[in-house]
Design an enzyme around this catalytic site. Structure first.
Site, PDB file in Angstrom:
ATOM      1  N   CYS A 284       5.158   1.681  64.486  1.00  0.00           N
ATOM      2  CA  CYS A 284       5.376   1.141  65.831  1.00  0.00           C
ATOM      3  C   CYS A 284       6.673   0.343  65.914  1.00  0.00           C
ATOM      4  O   CYS A 284       6.885  -0.574  65.118  1.00  0.00           O
ATOM      5  CB  CYS A 284       4.187   0.257  66.205  1.00  0.00           C
ATOM      6  SG  CYS A 284       4.430  -0.720  67.706  1.00  0.00           S
TER       7      CYS A 284
ATOM      8  N   TYR B 213      10.240   5.378  76.471  1.00  0.00           N
ATOM      9  CA  TYR B 213       8.843   5.625  76.829  1.00  0.00           C
ATOM     10  C   TYR B 213       8.725   6.087  78.279  1.00  0.00           C
ATOM     11  O   TYR B 213       7.876   6.922  78.601  1.00  0.00           O
ATOM     12  CB  TYR B 213       8.005   4.364  76.605  1.00  0.00           C
ATOM     13  CG  TYR B 213       7.703   4.094  75.158  1.00  0.00           C
ATOM     14  CD1 TYR B 213       6.526   4.547  74.566  1.00  0.00           C
ATOM     15  CD2 TYR B 213       8.600   3.392  74.360  1.00  0.00           C
ATOM     16  CE1 TYR B 213       6.247   4.306  73.232  1.00  0.00           C
ATOM     17  CE2 TYR B 213       8.343   3.157  73.020  1.00  0.00           C
ATOM     18  CZ  TYR B 213       7.156   3.612  72.467  1.00  0.00           C
ATOM     19  OH  TYR B 213       6.897   3.387  71.131  1.00  0.00           O
TER      20      TYR B 213
END
Length: 313
Positions: A50, A181
């Site tokens: 992440c 994103y």
């Protein structure tokens, strides 16, 4: 990967909107939120896969807090419920004794309604999550844990550029860190086109900014560089193809690519990057983006170790 539920990220017809409502508590020197700085008390749970968690791993190492704050590392894949400790023996975190990070959230909030995110700071004695507010976690590792920094720790928040750095970090977050994103999780062509244009406007701005300066704020690494680096490290391996950020590769932008290698080769950065875990996370977990679950073999990652030539800046 466990498949109790399939996580969904793309909402048809809509643009991606990140939920920024995190647990707001902070661990501070004065303990004003009830969580005082205390060596050995807290465990940073941060998956290498992440980018937001990767920041915290880097800052913890740069400041020399490894013996002060322990580190738990979930595996790269998870289901809709939670990150899991499938890399640890028996599938349990060796300090917290839990299989899922969700258990630490429920230990404090039995009906916690939001996503179980990393990084998270967990209170070891109670096993309860303290905070998952990732921008504040790295901020406080620097400002609140100063008494425990190693000698010669870098000044990640220099006073003389603080105001400009705040503006730079804000633009990097909205347009680049979150911008990739917005491209990848766009629910319509219109949303994707808008996100794509915003991302590349910012990437061109960064290319220009880094043409005549070694790091974002000058000649020394700051928190701004930490925040940009974790996105750049994932760009060609994941965001270029998986998130359709494909105007060009990072390796085709001379200043940004040189800068990214420069930071990668700085002690404390490159060793936190696990490209196998990164690719496994994005290509396996995001089944609505990559329903086949196939993980690409490329790109050639040895290029990260090639000479960058930015010492002259």
């Amino acid at each position: 990967m466990t498949t109790d539920q399939t996580p969904t990220y793309v909402e048809s017809g809509k643009e991606f909107d990140r939920d920024m409502n995190y647990i707001p508590d902070r661990i501070t020197a004065d303990g004003r939120d009830g969580w005082p700085v205390e060596p050995g008390r807290y465990r940073l749970v941060a998956a290498k896969a992440c980018p937001w968690a990767n920041r915290a791993i880097i800052v913890r190492g740069l400041l020399g807090l490894e013996d002060v704050i322990s580190l738990g590392m979930p595996g790269p894949t998870h289901d809709a419920r939670s990150w899991t400790f499938d890399l640890d023996e028996g599938g349990k975190d060796p300090v917290l004794g839990i299989e899922r990070l969700q258990e630490a959230y429920f230990a404090r909030y039995p009906d916690y309604p939001r996503g179980i995110t990393v990084p998270a700071m967990v209170d070891v004695p109670t096993g309860a999550v303290v905070t998952n507010d990732f921008p504040w976690i790295t901020h406080d590792l620097y400002f609140e844990w100063r008494d425990h920094h190693k000698e010669g720790a870098p000044n990640l928040w220099p006073d003389d550029v603080r105001e400009e750095m705040d503006d730079v970090m804000k633009r990097i977050f909205t347009e680049v860190n979150n911008g990739v994103y917005r491209c990848g999780f766009a629910g319509s062509q219109e949303a994707y086109d808008s996100a794509y244009d915003r991302l590349w406007t910012a990437m061109d701005w960064l290319e220009e900014r880094l043409t005549d300066r070694r790091f974002l704020m000058g000649d020394a690494i700051t928190e701004a560089d930490v925040r940009l680096f974790t996105t750049l490290a994932r760009f060609d391996a994941v965001y270029h193809g998986h998130f359709k950020c494909n105007r060009n590769k990072l390796t085709e932008m001379p200043a940004l690519w040189g800068y990214a290698r420069d930071v990668f080769q700085t002690p404390g950065f490159g060793e936190t990057i696990d490209f196998d875990q990164i690719k496994a996370h994005y290509y396996v977990v995001h089944t609505d983006v990559n329903p086949s679950g196939i993980v690409p073999k490329g790109p050639d990652l040895s290029v990260w170790h090639t000479a960058h030539g930015r010492e002259k800046l």
